[in-house]
Design a protein around this motif. Structure first.
Motif, PDB file in Angstrom:
ATOM      1  N   ASP A  83     -25.892  15.391 -49.602  1.00 39.49           N
ATOM      2  CA  ASP A  83     -26.817  16.836 -49.405  1.00 39.49           C
ATOM      3  C   ASP A  83     -27.127  17.007 -48.114  1.00 39.49           C
ATOM      4  O   ASP A  83     -28.241  16.754 -47.681  1.00 39.49           O
ATOM      5  N   PRO A  84     -26.038  17.451 -47.439  1.00 39.02           N
ATOM      6  CA  PRO A  84     -26.492  17.773 -45.980  1.00 39.02           C
ATOM      7  C   PRO A  84     -27.534  18.500 -45.735  1.00 39.02           C
ATOM      8  O   PRO A  84     -28.227  18.285 -44.573  1.00 39.02           O
ATOM      9  N   ALA A  85     -27.641  19.565 -46.434  1.00 33.05           N
ATOM     10  CA  ALA A  85     -28.784  20.423 -46.193  1.00 33.05           C
ATOM     11  C   ALA A  85     -30.192  19.600 -46.077  1.00 33.05           C
ATOM     12  O   ALA A  85     -31.233  19.952 -45.357  1.00 33.05           O
ATOM     13  N   ALA A  86     -30.256  18.708 -46.857  1.00 29.86           N
ATOM     14  CA  ALA A  86     -31.717  17.916 -47.164  1.00 29.86           C
ATOM     15  C   ALA A  86     -31.455  16.681 -46.202  1.00 29.86           C
ATOM     16  O   ALA A  86     -32.400  15.893 -45.922  1.00 29.86           O
ATOM     17  N   GLY A  87     -30.184  16.448 -45.557  1.00 30.32           N
ATOM     18  CA  GLY A  87     -30.191  15.212 -44.957  1.00 30.32           C
ATOM     19  C   GLY A  87     -30.119  13.929 -45.834  1.00 30.32           C
ATOM     20  O   GLY A  87     -30.289  13.008 -45.107  1.00 30.32           O
ATOM     21  N   TRP A  97     -41.010  11.393 -47.412  1.00 36.88           N
ATOM     22  CA  TRP A  97     -40.901  10.352 -46.199  1.00 36.88           C
ATOM     23  C   TRP A  97     -40.110  10.974 -45.023  1.00 36.88           C
ATOM     24  O   TRP A  97     -40.409  10.544 -43.757  1.00 36.88           O
ATOM     25  N   LEU A  98     -39.150  11.812 -45.475  1.00 38.58           N
ATOM     26  CA  LEU A  98     -38.673  12.693 -44.171  1.00 38.58           C
ATOM     27  C   LEU A  98     -39.356  13.769 -43.514  1.00 38.58           C
ATOM     28  O   LEU A  98     -39.111  14.357 -42.447  1.00 38.58           O
ATOM     29  N   ALA A  99     -40.624  13.776 -43.854  1.00 36.06           N
ATOM     30  CA  ALA A  99     -41.686  14.751 -43.426  1.00 36.06           C
ATOM     31  C   ALA A  99     -42.222  13.905 -41.998  1.00 36.06           C
ATOM     32  O   ALA A  99     -42.875  14.585 -41.215  1.00 36.06           O
ATOM     33  N   THR A 133     -26.077  13.406 -39.548  1.00 33.82           N
ATOM     34  CA  THR A 133     -26.360  14.392 -40.758  1.00 33.82           C
ATOM     35  C   THR A 133     -27.340  13.915 -41.599  1.00 33.82           C
ATOM     36  O   THR A 133     -28.293  14.496 -42.182  1.00 33.82           O
ATOM     37  N   PHE A 134     -27.197  12.427 -41.735  1.00 31.77           N
ATOM     38  CA  PHE A 134     -28.296  11.808 -42.836  1.00 31.77           C
ATOM     39  C   PHE A 134     -29.298  11.066 -42.088  1.00 31.77           C
ATOM     40  O   PHE A 134     -29.314  10.410 -41.363  1.00 31.77           O
ATOM     41  N   ARG A 135     -30.593  11.588 -42.893  1.00 30.88           N
ATOM     42  CA  ARG A 135     -31.768  10.820 -42.630  1.00 30.88           C
ATOM     43  C   ARG A 135     -32.287   9.779 -43.553  1.00 30.88           C
ATOM     44  O   ARG A 135     -33.267   9.029 -43.284  1.00 30.88           O
ATOM     45  N   GLY A 136     -31.633   9.831 -44.723  1.00 27.56           N
ATOM     46  CA  GLY A 136     -32.139   9.150 -45.995  1.00 27.56           C
ATOM     47  C   GLY A 136     -31.126   9.006 -46.969  1.00 27.56           C
ATOM     48  O   GLY A 136     -30.188   9.788 -46.920  1.00 27.56           O
ATOM     49  N   ILE A 137     -31.152   7.668 -47.631  1.00 22.20           N
ATOM     50  CA  ILE A 137     -30.122   7.487 -48.787  1.00 22.20           C
ATOM     51  C   ILE A 137     -30.923   7.012 -49.934  1.00 22.20           C
ATOM     52  O   ILE A 137     -31.980   6.346 -49.850  1.00 22.20           O
ATOM     53  N   ARG A 167     -41.224   6.718 -37.480  1.00 24.00           N
ATOM     54  CA  ARG A 167     -41.029   6.021 -38.742  1.00 24.00           C
ATOM     55  C   ARG A 167     -40.283   4.810 -38.304  1.00 24.00           C
ATOM     56  O   ARG A 167     -40.411   3.721 -38.874  1.00 24.00           O
ATOM     57  N   GLN A 168     -39.301   5.018 -37.755  1.00 26.98           N
ATOM     58  CA  GLN A 168     -38.239   3.958 -37.502  1.00 26.98           C
ATOM     59  C   GLN A 168     -38.493   2.742 -36.770  1.00 26.98           C
ATOM     60  O   GLN A 168     -38.559   1.599 -36.878  1.00 26.98           O
ATOM     61  N   LEU A 169     -39.368   3.144 -35.767  1.00 28.62           N
ATOM     62  CA  LEU A 169     -40.273   2.058 -34.961  1.00 28.62           C
ATOM     63  C   LEU A 169     -40.957   1.512 -35.471  1.00 28.62           C
ATOM     64  O   LEU A 169     -41.104   0.094 -35.598  1.00 28.62           O
ATOM     65  N   THR A 170     -41.776   2.309 -36.284  1.00 27.39           N
ATOM     66  CA  THR A 170     -42.837   1.416 -37.456  1.00 27.39           C
ATOM     67  C   THR A 170     -42.161   0.446 -38.249  1.00 27.39           C
ATOM     68  O   THR A 170     -42.506  -0.585 -38.450  1.00 27.39           O
TER      69      THR A 170
END
Ligand SMILES: CCCCCCCC/C=C\C/C=C/C(=O)SCCNC(=O)CCNC(=O)[C@H](O)C(C)(C)COP(=O)(O)OP(=O)(O)OC[C@H]1O[C@@H](n2cnc3c(N)ncnc32)[C@H](O)[C@@H]1OP(=O)(O)O
Length: 300
Positions: free
Chosen positions: A50-54, A241-243, A88-92, A249-252
């Protein structure tokens, strides 16, 4: 994160990563995506982008029980690597396409009656999958729609957040002792990090498989919801989480998880050797034989 997949070239060559999904899934637009966005994946891993949502939903489908065979692990690794490298993706969301089963854990047939070289290759792939999921830069949510013992539980525990379907059959836990084997130290570490030392101590020794209400109470999952709401809940948790800005978030995440991952990274070869020595023992092979026979007999 620079991880080598480290599997035999033959194993990798046999796979056809990123082939269009055969059969019903072929060319089917992904749920929630606009026209033209297609499902893709490999024979055992269906990816619905879902590329729109990442966000991508990764569905495991290695019937009958999503046991983590070498080929399946390899396909999961390739899918994860691909998604990780695609901006494109930030979450799975990891979920199962096998009704009632999230994953039956490691494939016992990869450890039973196999030669040391095979066991070593297999264990390397198991390590690799864990490191890839546990240290992923993506938000990883488990939409746990079935039972998830041992390796299936490890996969769930490696997600950032776990949503479990409320079905008493969908137990989760590290049940290795029930098979006459032990949970490796890094499985144990992740459980301790999740539910605390004392609860993990009991759960590991007794090989607890927690049904949903107990799983929530002990904290091995974050949320239990009606079965038909698992995917939608995972999607709304993902939005929360994507907010958060990715870099923070990644560093944490890295700060919290790196010490645990480092324990394995610093001794991967020794861990492989320990596994091979352990699993090759006659007494352990006998235990696996007895367990496999029990699984067969259960069928009647
Ligand atoms: C010095 C220290 C060194 C440290 C060394 C550490 C060593 C640690 C080693 C390993 C860690 C292990 C981790 C694991 O994950 S082990 C696997 C644990 N999994 C389980 O216990 C689950 C077993 N399966 C079940 O309980 C059931 O199958 C079920 C509840 C998942 C599903 O039940 P049902 O729908 O009734 O299906 P069936 O039981 O009929 O199964 C269908 C079919 O699948 C086979 N099968 C099931 N699970 C596995 C598996 N994990 N691996 C391989 N095959 C599996 C089952 O045998 C049936 O096969 P068939 O008869 O041929 O059809």
């Amino acid at each position: 994160m620079a991880l080598t997949v480290g599997l035999r070239p033959l194993t990798r060559a046999l796979l056809r990563p990123w082939a269009r999904v055969p059969g019903a899934a072929l060319g089917r637009p992904a749920a929630g995506s606009g026209d033209g966005v297609r499902c893709f994946g490999s024979p055992r891993v269906l990816v619905e982008p879902d590329p729109a949502a990442g966000v991508a939903v990764m569905k495991m489908r290695n019937p009958p029980v999503n046991s983590l065979s070498l080929e399946f692990l390899t396909e999961l690794l390739i899918s994860l690597e691909k998604l990780e490298n695609d901006k494109t993706f930030r979450g799975i969301i990891i979920t199962s396409d096998c009704p009632g089963i999230f994953s039956a854990g490691l494939d016992l047939l990869e450890m039973y009656g196999r030669d040391p070289a095979h066991c070593a290759e297999y264990w390397k792939a198991v390590q690799e999958l864990w490191l890839r999921v546990y240290l992923s830069n993506l938000v990883v949510i488990g939409a746990i729609n079935g039972i998830s013992p041992a390796g299936g539980c490890l996969l769930s525990l490696s997600c950032d957040y776990r949503v479990l379907a409320n079905n008493p059959k969908y137990a989760i836990g590290l049940n290795e002792t029930l098979l006459g084997i032990i949970a490796p130290f890094w499985f144990k570490d992740v459980l301790v990090n999740t539910i605390g030392h004392r609860a993990a101590e009991r759960a590991l020794q007794l090989g607890f498989l927690f049904p949903p209400s107990d799983a929530l109470q002990v904290g091995i999952v974050d949320q239990v919801v009606p079965e038909d709401q698992v995917q939608s809940t995972a999607r709304s948790v993902m939005a929360q989480w994507l907010a958060i800005p990715d870099h923070a978030r990644q560093l944490t995440k890295n700060l919290v998880r790196k010490p645990t991952a480092d324990r394995l990274l610093q001794q991967r070869d020794a861990d492989i050797q320990n596994f091979v020595r352990f699993i090759s023992r006659d007494s352990i092979q006998k235990s696996l034989h007895v367990y496999l026979e029990k699984l067969k007999q259960k069928k009647g």
